[in-house]
Design an enzyme around this catalytic site. Structure first.
Site, PDB file in Angstrom:
ATOM      1  N   SER A 119       0.832  -1.207   0.000  1.00 41.88           N
ATOM      2  CA  SER A 119       0.000   0.000   0.000  1.00 41.88           C
ATOM      3  C   SER A 119       0.864   1.254   0.000  1.00 41.88           C
ATOM      4  CB  SER A 119      -0.872   0.048   1.259  1.00 41.88           C
ATOM      5  OG  SER A 119      -1.699  -1.069   1.328  1.00 41.88           O
ATOM      6  N   HIS A 140      -2.203  -3.219  -6.588  1.00 38.11           N
ATOM      7  CA  HIS A 140      -2.746  -2.850  -5.278  1.00 38.11           C
ATOM      8  C   HIS A 140      -4.250  -3.108  -5.231  1.00 38.11           C
ATOM      9  CE1 HIS A 140      -3.617   0.384  -2.076  1.00 38.11           C
ATOM     10  NE2 HIS A 140      -3.193  -0.705  -1.489  1.00 38.11           N
ATOM     11  N   GLU A 152      -5.071  -0.761  -8.343  1.00 38.32           N
ATOM     12  CA  GLU A 152      -4.093   0.211  -8.842  1.00 38.32           C
ATOM     13  C   GLU A 152      -2.905  -0.576  -9.409  1.00 38.32           C
ATOM     14  OE1 GLU A 152      -4.697   4.235  -6.235  1.00 38.32           O
ATOM     15  OE2 GLU A 152      -3.907   2.525  -5.130  1.00 38.32           O
ATOM     16  N   ASN A 190      -4.830   6.277  -1.494  1.00 38.14           N
ATOM     17  CA  ASN A 190      -4.375   6.619  -0.139  1.00 38.14           C
ATOM     18  C   ASN A 190      -3.784   8.023  -0.078  1.00 38.14           C
ATOM     19  OD1 ASN A 190      -5.247   4.350   1.259  1.00 38.14           O
ATOM     20  ND2 ASN A 190      -3.501   3.156   0.558  1.00 38.14           N
TER      21      ASN A 190
HETATM   22  N1  LIG Z   1      -5.552  -4.699   4.832  1.00 41.48           N
HETATM   23  C1  LIG Z   1      -5.728  -3.789   3.889  1.00 41.48           C
HETATM   24  O1  LIG Z   1      -6.671  -2.997   3.925  1.00 41.48           O
HETATM   25  C2  LIG Z   1      -4.782  -3.733   2.717  1.00 41.48           C
HETATM   26  C3  LIG Z   1      -5.229  -3.183   1.521  1.00 41.48           C
HETATM   27  C4  LIG Z   1      -4.377  -3.165   0.417  1.00 41.48           C
HETATM   28  C5  LIG Z   1      -3.090  -3.657   0.536  1.00 41.48           C
HETATM   29  N2  LIG Z   1      -2.668  -4.174   1.726  1.00 41.48           N
HETATM   30  C6  LIG Z   1      -1.313  -4.705   1.789  1.00 41.48           C
HETATM   31  O2  LIG Z   1      -1.386  -6.112   1.730  1.00 41.48           O
HETATM   32  C7  LIG Z   1      -0.265  -6.677   2.417  1.00 41.48           C
HETATM   33  C8  LIG Z   1      -0.749  -7.687   3.442  1.00 41.48           C
HETATM   34  O3  LIG Z   1      -1.618  -7.035   4.320  1.00 41.48           O
HETATM   35  P1  LIG Z   1      -2.795  -7.801   5.104  1.00 41.48           P
HETATM   36  O4  LIG Z   1      -3.789  -6.765   5.464  1.00 41.48           O
HETATM   37  O5  LIG Z   1      -3.212  -9.015   4.385  1.00 41.48           O
HETATM   38  O6  LIG Z   1      -2.013  -8.184   6.424  1.00 41.48           O
HETATM   39  P2  LIG Z   1      -2.164  -9.453   7.357  1.00 41.48           P
HETATM   40  O7  LIG Z   1      -1.528  -9.079   8.636  1.00 41.48           O
HETATM   41  O8  LIG Z   1      -3.554  -9.966   7.357  1.00 41.48           O
HETATM   42  O9  LIG Z   1      -1.265 -10.540   6.601  1.00 41.48           O
HETATM   43  C9  LIG Z   1       0.118 -10.411   6.472  1.00 41.48           C
HETATM   44  C10 LIG Z   1       0.735 -11.749   6.133  1.00 41.48           C
HETATM   45  O10 LIG Z   1       2.151 -11.603   6.240  1.00 41.48           O
HETATM   46  C11 LIG Z   1       2.646 -12.650   7.046  1.00 41.48           C
HETATM   47  N3  LIG Z   1       3.804 -12.180   7.805  1.00 41.48           N
HETATM   48  C12 LIG Z   1       3.834 -11.479   8.956  1.00 41.48           C
HETATM   49  N4  LIG Z   1       5.107 -11.266   9.335  1.00 41.48           N
HETATM   50  C13 LIG Z   1       5.881 -11.858   8.410  1.00 41.48           C
HETATM   51  C14 LIG Z   1       7.261 -12.001   8.243  1.00 41.48           C
HETATM   52  N5  LIG Z   1       8.136 -11.467   9.117  1.00 41.48           N
HETATM   53  N6  LIG Z   1       7.697 -12.692   7.190  1.00 41.48           N
HETATM   54  C15 LIG Z   1       6.828 -13.193   6.286  1.00 41.48           C
HETATM   55  N7  LIG Z   1       5.501 -13.087   6.389  1.00 41.48           N
HETATM   56  C16 LIG Z   1       5.035 -12.416   7.433  1.00 41.48           C
HETATM   57  C17 LIG Z   1       1.529 -13.039   7.985  1.00 41.48           C
HETATM   58  O11 LIG Z   1       1.683 -14.347   8.423  1.00 41.48           O
HETATM   59  C18 LIG Z   1       0.321 -12.880   7.068  1.00 41.48           C
HETATM   60  O12 LIG Z   1       0.131 -14.052   6.310  1.00 41.48           O
HETATM   61  C19 LIG Z   1       0.509  -5.510   3.007  1.00 41.48           C
HETATM   62  O13 LIG Z   1       1.537  -5.171   2.119  1.00 41.48           O
HETATM   63  C20 LIG Z   1      -0.547  -4.399   3.052  1.00 41.48           C
HETATM   64  O14 LIG Z   1       0.015  -3.117   3.006  1.00 41.48           O
HETATM   65  C21 LIG Z   1      -3.486  -4.237   2.812  1.00 41.48           C
END
Ligand SMILES: NC(=O)c1ccc[n+]([C@@H]2O[C@H](COP(=O)([O-])OP(=O)(O)OC[C@H]3O[C@@H](n4cnc5c(N)ncnc54)[C@H](O)[C@@H]3O)[C@@H](O)[C@H]2O)c1
Length: 299
Positions: A119, A140, A152, A190
């Site tokens: 993000s 994204h 995106e 964002n």
């Molecule tokens: N949640 C949102 O609204 C949203 C929207 C768009 C993009 N994103 C992006 O998506 C990505 C994931 O976000 P999410 O909301 O699914 O988060 P989440 O916390 O639900 O999932 C993150 C994942 O990363 C893994 N993880 C955690 N620490 C780790 C490490 N040290 N090494 C490897 N894996 C690790 C976790 O086990 C989990 O599977 C991020 O880059 C976030 O910025 C999130």
């Protein structure tokens, strides 16, 4: 290049949503968990969600079976070797994401595209860690993936036109609306949304109105489905704080600076909906605005 097989790295909220969306759209999909431990809980969650879709008539029994056939699960990175598109969606930390890009560069076939669901990080930072920067791109997605139409598509300075065209076509096949945006912190959504939420918090700090007033004003005056403070609670105040900090660090514009009240709420563990308390108290029905707390936070 034609995408047939998609790999999704990261079994968190977004990774699970993206893998479901790609399998649903007919792509053979393999979801790889990036952290130690099994995948039973995540698999169970997805199967339960899909079962609900069948019960609600949103997915036929036949399509449900076919979708589950197309969706593979693994805890081994080498199972991603023959994907055409890899979508990374692990925790939002540059060293973690970079490390996966480096490791997967040696594992995944050379012609494959590497996409990141970041993000706020810079695609170029990840691309430069690989031997395939022209095939690295930002893809994204928005949360929840099944409901949000936008994707995106963010090429870095070194991403090829072919990679962009392939990703735009891919997002369209998912039934999404792709928008191409330069590799820039916050992209479009964002970059516009974070200062809006920040400014709503500043309005609260300056006592322009109560929590409910500020939200009601934007809901009824701008026809927004939810007010900015409820939206910040929904996203997570820690995430909003983190995004505002990164945008401020990158652009040095005051409009992105996280307000003191936001920082204090995050430090206190008031993270919004997910913690039960934020600008609203979610333990009450309907959620109750916490103006008294805000007054204390302002000293
Ligand atoms: N949640 C949102 O609204 C949203 C929207 C768009 C993009 N994103 C992006 O998506 C990505 C994931 O976000 P999410 O909301 O699914 O988060 P989440 O916390 O639900 O999932 C993150 C994942 O990363 C893994 N993880 C955690 N620490 C780790 C490490 N040290 N090494 C490897 N894996 C690790 C976790 O086990 C989990 O599977 C991020 O880059 C976030 O910025 C999130």
């Amino acid at each position: 290049m034609e995408i047939r097989k998609v790999g999704v790295l990261g079994a968190g909220q977004m990774g699970l949503g993206i893998a479901q969306a790609t399998a649903r759209a007919g792509f053979e999909t393999i979801l790889a968990k990036a952290t130690p431990g099994g995948l039973d809980a995540q698999r169970g969650r997805v199967e339960k969600q899909l079962q609900k879709d069948v019960e609600r008539g949103k997915l036929s029994a036949a399509d449900h079976g076919a979708l589950l056939e197309r969706l593979g699960w693994t805890t081994h990175l080498h199972d991603l070797a023959n994907v055409d598109l890899l979508i990374e969606s692990v925790v939002e930390e540059l060293p973690v994401k970079r490390d996966f890009f480096v490791r997967l560069d040696d594992v995944v076939q050379d012609q494959a595209i590497f996409a990141t669901n970041t993000s706020t990080l810079t695609v170029g930072d990840l691309a430069s860690a690989t031997k395939r920067p022209e095939r690295c791109v930002g893809l994204h997605f928005f949360n929840p993936v099944h409901a949000m139409k936008l994707v995106e598509v963010a090429p870095s300075l070194r991403t090829s036109r072919e990679t962009v065209a392939t990703c735009v076509a891919f997002a369209t096949r998912l039934g999404k609306v792709p928008v191409v945006v330069a590799d820039s912190t916050g992209y479009i959504v964002n970059r516009l949304l974070v200062p809006y939420m920040v400014d709503a918090i500043v309005c609260l700090e300056r006592a322009l109105g109560s929590i409910a007033d500020i939200d009601a004003a934007m809901q009824n005056g701008a026809n927004h489905p939810m007010g900015p403070l409820a939206l910040a609670d929904f996203i997570g105040l820690d995430i909003v704080f983190h995004m505002a900090s990164l945008l401020h660090e990158e652009y040095r514009e005051p409009r992105f600076a996280p307000p003191p009240l936001l920082r204090r709420m995050v430090l206190a563990g008031y993270l919004g909906r997910k913690s039960g308390l934020g600008f609203y108290d979610y333990k009450q029905t309907p959620p109750a605005p916490r103006d008294a707390l805000v007054q204390r936070g302002l000293g």
